[in-house]
Design an enzyme around this catalytic site. Structure first.
Site, mmCIF file in Angstrom:
data_model
loop_
_atom_site.group_PDB
_atom_site.id
_atom_site.type_symbol
_atom_site.label_atom_id
_atom_site.label_comp_id
_atom_site.label_asym_id
_atom_site.label_seq_id
_atom_site.Cartn_x
_atom_site.Cartn_y
_atom_site.Cartn_z
ATOM 1 N N LYS A 194 0.828 -1.217 0.000
ATOM 2 C CA LYS A 194 0.000 0.000 0.000
ATOM 3 C C LYS A 194 0.859 1.263 0.000
ATOM 4 C CE LYS A 194 -4.418 -1.852 1.044
ATOM 5 N NZ LYS A 194 -5.427 -2.245 2.002
ATOM 6 N N ARG A 212 -3.341 -10.170 4.410
ATOM 7 C CA ARG A 212 -3.695 -10.286 2.992
ATOM 8 C C ARG A 212 -2.540 -9.697 2.197
ATOM 9 N NH1 ARG A 212 -5.620 -7.025 -0.862
ATOM 10 N NH2 ARG A 212 -7.067 -7.861 -2.371
HETATM 11 N N1 PMM Z 1 -7.240 -4.014 0.448
HETATM 12 C C1 PMM Z 1 -7.477 -4.077 -0.867
HETATM 13 C C2 PMM Z 1 -8.421 -4.984 -1.377
HETATM 14 N N2 PMM Z 1 -9.093 -5.817 -0.556
HETATM 15 N N3 PMM Z 1 -9.508 -6.635 1.605
HETATM 16 C C3 PMM Z 1 -9.297 -6.583 2.918
HETATM 17 N N4 PMM Z 1 -9.971 -7.411 3.749
HETATM 18 N N5 PMM Z 1 -8.412 -5.708 3.473
HETATM 19 C C4 PMM Z 1 -7.695 -4.831 2.707
HETATM 20 O O1 PMM Z 1 -6.921 -4.048 3.281
HETATM 21 C C5 PMM Z 1 -7.908 -4.850 1.298
HETATM 22 C C6 PMM Z 1 -8.841 -5.779 0.776
HETATM 23 C C7 PMM Z 1 -6.746 -3.178 -1.809
HETATM 24 O O2 PMM Z 1 -5.575 -3.749 -2.262
HETATM 25 P P1 PMM Z 1 -5.349 -4.421 -3.733
HETATM 26 O O3 PMM Z 1 -5.895 -3.453 -4.761
HETATM 27 O O4 PMM Z 1 -3.903 -4.603 -3.822
HETATM 28 O O5 PMM Z 1 -6.059 -5.724 -3.793
#
Ligand code: PMM
Length: 276
Positions: free
Chosen positions: A204, A243
């Site tokens: 992030k 995650r």
């Molecule tokens: N962040 C993203 C997408 N899904 N789900 C959960 N539970 N927690 C998060 O912090 C989260 C998520 C955004 O990241 P990406 O675009 O790299 O998937």
């Protein structure tokens, strides 16, 4: 939890896994690296992203879930839509990861109440087009915990099984860099909610800002070591899951944290706590 983004526009992996076969192969690679769960998503939530249509999201997600669930993997699906959640559960998913905590789709809470799956309740204040302007807090940890508690209460009041609810502070979702660090520093307040905690710090922007300020490479693909460091720290605090996009580093980080925690627990049970 290893991330499989079946999207052309995710901030962190830039559409690398958009083709279905490639996404499935990537999921298998993450499992081989030690992922316990795969989190499959068909909608990018990066700041400013436009929403994908329901039909497109279904088409991206369901075949990948089917293929990876068929080989016995634990599948989570990253969706804010009840209809996608239903199709994914039908295709073999066991966890629904809803970054909106049930706020984006009024049908999600009744679906969770109907039961049969674990549900990730994330802290959220609005879709990608408005979330940056909603990042305003007096005291971020207390407010995020209070808002999450409100979501948990709404779910349980609707009939959801509390034992199946996982909480996530939603790092980067209506939060600036300082907010994310404060939430990580305030993890105990989140674990005190009494539910397993999931943390999504992987690649992030706040990690990029940290690296950039130190003069290090800071593009998303260079954020995996910093991500693994976050994993070690939060795993040492007893979170349930992380995650992440790059699994191998975080698996080692979890091993380190587990070894540390068991040594600490031994010291406590031997009454050696605090001795040099
Ligand atoms: N962040 C993203 C997408 N899904 N789900 C959960 N539970 N927690 C998060 O912090 C989260 C998520 C955004 O990241 P990406 O675009 O790299 O998937």
């Amino acid at each position: 939890m290893g991330v499989v983004n079946v999207t052309p526009d995710s901030f962190s992996d830039g559409g690398q896994w958009f083709e279905q076969d490639v996404a499935i192969a990537h999921g298998r690679h993450l499992l081989a690296q030690g992922a316990d769960i795969l989190d499959i998503g068909g909608e990018s939530t990066r700041p400013g992203a436009e929403r994908v249509s329901l039909a497109e999201e279904l088409q991206r997600v369901v075949p990948v879930v089917e293929a990876l669930a068929a080989s016995g993997s634990v599948i989570s699906v990253d969706t804010m839509r009840a209809e996608v959640a239903e199709a994914a559960l039908e295709a073999g998913a066991e966890i629904i990861n809803d970054v909106s905590g049930g706020l984006a789709d009024p049908r999600m809470v009744p679906l969770v109440a109907a039961g049969g799956f674990r549900y990730v309740v994330s802290h959220w204040r609005g879709h990608a087009d408005v979330m940056a302007e909603r990042a305003g807090y007096g005291e971020v940890v207390g407010e995020v915990v209070a808002e999450l508690r409100g979501r948990l209460e709404a779910l349980v009041a609707a009939g959801a099984d509390p034992a199946r609810l996982i909480v996530d502070p939603g790092l980067g979702f209506a939060k600036n860099g300082a907010d994310n660090w404060r939430l990580l520093a305030g993890l105990d307040a989140l674990t005190a909610l009494g539910h397993p905690v999931l943390i999504g710090a992987s690649r992030k922007r706040f990690l990029g800002q940290l690296l950039e300020a130190a003069g290090a490479e800071s593009l998303p693909v260079f954020r995996d070591r910093a991500t693994a460091a976050v994993t070690a720290l939060v795993a040492a605090h007893g979170v349930w899951g992380v995650r992440v996009h790059e699994v191998a580093g975080s698996v080692d980080a979890v091993r380190v944290a587990q070894a540390l925690r068991s040594a600490q627990n031994e010291a406590i049970s031997d009454g050696r706590e605090g001795t040099p």
